[in-house]
Write a protein that holds these residues in place. Structure first.
Motif, PDB file in Angstrom:
ATOM      1  N   GLY A 182       0.796  -1.217   0.000  1.00 13.97           N
ATOM      2  CA  GLY A 182       0.000   0.000   0.000  1.00 13.97           C
ATOM      3  C   GLY A 182       0.827   1.264   0.000  1.00 13.97           C
ATOM      4  N   ILE A 183       0.103   2.374   0.027  1.00 15.22           N
ATOM      5  CA  ILE A 183       0.711   3.693   0.061  1.00 15.22           C
ATOM      6  C   ILE A 183      -0.018   4.545   1.093  1.00 15.22           C
TER       7      ILE A 183
ATOM      8  N   HIS B 228      -4.646  11.602   4.556  1.00 15.11           N
ATOM      9  CA  HIS B 228      -5.480  11.326   5.728  1.00 15.11           C
ATOM     10  C   HIS B 228      -4.817  10.381   6.722  1.00 15.11           C
ATOM     11  N   GLY B 229      -3.734   9.708   6.302  1.00 18.57           N
ATOM     12  CA  GLY B 229      -3.087   8.787   7.226  1.00 18.57           C
ATOM     13  C   GLY B 229      -2.212   7.782   6.504  1.00 18.57           C
ATOM     14  N   LYS B 230      -1.539   6.966   7.282  1.00 18.62           N
ATOM     15  CA  LYS B 230      -0.552   6.018   6.774  1.00 18.62           C
ATOM     16  C   LYS B 230      -1.211   4.705   6.357  1.00 18.62           C
TER      17      LYS B 230
ATOM     18  N   MET C  85      -5.092   9.599  15.751  1.00 11.84           N
ATOM     19  CA  MET C  85      -5.256   8.151  15.835  1.00 11.84           C
ATOM     20  C   MET C  85      -6.591   7.699  15.244  1.00 11.84           C
ATOM     21  N   GLY C  86      -7.545   8.609  15.149  1.00 12.15           N
ATOM     22  CA  GLY C  86      -8.866   8.271  14.618  1.00 12.15           C
ATOM     23  C   GLY C  86      -8.854   7.875  13.161  1.00 12.15           C
ATOM     24  N   GLN C  87      -7.768   8.180  12.431  1.00 18.07           N
ATOM     25  CA  GLN C  87      -7.661   7.772  11.027  1.00 18.07           C
ATOM     26  C   GLN C  87      -6.926   6.451  10.882  1.00 18.07           C
TER      27      GLN C  87
END
Length: 377
Positions: free
Chosen positions: A153-154, A158-160, A333-335
Motif C-alpha cells: 500500500g501507500i 489522511h493517514g498512513k 489516531m482516529g484515522q
C-alpha cells in the motif's frame, strides 16, 4: 539449505496456493537468479523497482546475480524516503511497468526497504489485476516485518497505509549481509520492529534480545540471522492464522496506533523513522497498559530500559521539534486502519509476551499518557 555456495535458513509461509518461502542468509542477492529462475517461464526477465540509495549500493550486485542465471533485468529507481509512498510515485511505477510491457505472468522485484516493498507490491497487485512479485528487503525493518505477510500500500494525506491491498509475494530473499550498509540509526529503527515481536507474543525472544541485542547492533551476523528468522517465523505463524487481519494479525500492530499518529504529526519525515515510532509506540502501549491495571509498572520500565540500552528512541522527548497537543495526537489516531465502527482498537498487554486487542480504552487515559510524555519533553 544451500544454493551454490550460499547457505540460508527458510521460513515457509503455508497459505495454500499462495504459499511461499522466506529465505534468510548472507549473499542471497548475488545468488538471486538461482532463487528466482524457478518462478519464471520461458521469458527470463524481471522488472525491478528500487530506490536511488539502494540502486547506488546494490543494484549492480543484483543485476550480476540475475545475469548468472540468464535473467535480464530492467529497473526503476525512485527517490528514497517515506514521502515516496504516495500516489505520484505509485502512478509512476505502474505506468513504467506498463511501458516496459510487464505482463500478467511476469515478476516484479521489490528491491529496497519497507517503502519500496509496500509500493512495488501494491503496484503488482493492481497491474493487469495482479502480477507476481518477489521481495528482496534491504533493511532490517523490511526483512523482519513489511516484506512478509502480503500487506501492500501507500499513504494518504489522511493517514498512513490507508490505500492498499493484500497481495502475497512469491518469494522473499532476506540478505542479512545488506544490513552492514545501513546507518546505525536505520538499523536501530528496524530493531524497533524486532523487539515488538518479543513484546507481543514471546517473552523468551525478548529475554534473548536483552542479552544479544548489543551484539546484533555491533554486527554479529549469526545473531542477526537468528533475530530475523525468529521474527519472520512469529509473523508467518500469525499471518497463517489471520491473513487479512480479522483477528490475531492485529497484534502485529503493537505500538502502531501511537506510531502512525506520530508519523503523521511529523509529516512522514526523517524527524521520526517508522521503526523509531514503533519503539516509542510500544513503550506508550505498555505504559497505558500499566495505568489501566493490566500489568505492573515494572513491565513498561523494563521495555524502556531495554530500548534505552540499545540506543533507540523510546520517549516522546526523543522526537526533535514541535509536536501537536495530546488531544490533537489522539485525534490523529482516529484515522488509523484499526478503527472499527468508529471505535479505535489498541493493542495492550498483560505482560511481556502477552498482548491482546481491545476497543475498551477510555480516551482520557490515552490523552493522559500522551500528555505526560509531552510534558517530559
Amino acid at each position: 539449505m544451500i544454493y551454490g555456495s550460499v547457505p540460508f535458513q527458510t521460513v515457509h509461509v503455508p497459505l495454500g496456493d499462495r504459499a511461499y518461502d522466506v529465505r534468510i542468509g548472507a549473499g542471497l542477492v548475488a545468488q538471486a537468479g538461482a532463487h528466482i529462475a524457478p518462478l519464471l517461464g520461458t521469458k527470463k526477465k524481471v522488472f525491478v523497482i528500487t530506490d536511488e540509495t539502494v540502486a547506488g549500493l546494490h543494484l549492480q550486485t543484483l543485476e550480476a546475480g540475475l545475469a548468472a542465471s540468464g535473467i535480464e533485468m530492467v529497473s526503476l529507481a525512485l527517490p528514497a524516503g517515506e514521502s515516496t509512498k504516495a500516489w505520484p510515485h505509485f502512478t509512476r511505477a505502474v505506468e513504467w511497468l506498463l511501458a516496459k510491457k510487464c505482463e500478467r505472468r511476469d515478476i516484479v522485484v521489490a528491491f529496497g526497504g519497507g517503502v519500496i516493498g509496500d509500493l512495488a507490491g501494491f503496484a503488482a497487485s493492481v497491474l493487469r489485476r495482479g502480477v507476481r512479485f518477489v521481495q528482496i528487503p534491504t533493511t532490517l525493518l523490511a526483512q523482519v516485518d513489511s516484506s512478509v505477510g502480503g500487506k501492500t500500500g501507500i499513504n494518504s494525506s489522511h493517514g498512513k497505509n490507508l490505500i492498499g491491498a493484500f497481495h502475497q509475494p512469491s518469494l522473499v530473499l532476506a540478505d542479512i549481509a545488506l544490513l552492514g550498509t545501513l546507518t546505525a540509526r536505520d538499523f536501530l529503527a528496524g530493531y524497533g520492529e524486532v523487539q515488538k515481536y518479543g513484546l507481543l507474543g514471546d517473552e523468551t525472544f525478548f529475554d534473548w534480545l536483552e542479552v544479544n541485542g548489543p551484539d546484533l547492533a555491533a554486527g554479529d551476523m549469526v545473531k542477526r540471522a537468528e533475530a530475523v528468522r525468529w521474527s519472520v517465523q512469529m509473523k508467518a505463524d500469525i499471518v497463517v492464522r489471520d491473513e487479512t487481519e480479522q483477528g490475531d494479525r492485529a497484534l502485529l500492530n503493537l505500538g502502531h496506533t501511537f506510531c502512525h499518529a506520530l508519523e503523521s504529526a511529523t509529516g512522514y519525515s526523517d524527524r521520526l523513522l517508522h521503526g523509531e515510532g514503533v519503539a516509542i509506540g510500544c513503550a506508550l502501549a505498555f505504559e497505558l497498559s500499566a495505568r489501566l491495571g493490566l500489568c505492573s509498572q515494572e513491565v513498561p520500565s523494563r521495555v524502556r530500559a531495554h530500548l534505552k540500552a540499545m540506543g533507540t528512541k523510546c520517549d516522546l522527548s526523543d522526537i526533535e521539534g514541535a509536536l501537536p497537543s495530546a488531544e490533537a495526537l489522539v485525534d490523529l489516531m482516529g484515522q488509523d486502519k484499526k478503527v472499527v465502527d468508529g471505535q479505535l482498537r489498541f493493542i495492550l498487554a498483560r505482560g511481556i509476551g502477552d498482548s491482546f486487542v481491545t476497543a475498551d480504552v477510555p480516551r482520557d487515559a490515552v490523552v493522559k499518557v500522551v500528555a505526560d510524555g509531552l510534558a517530559a519533553r
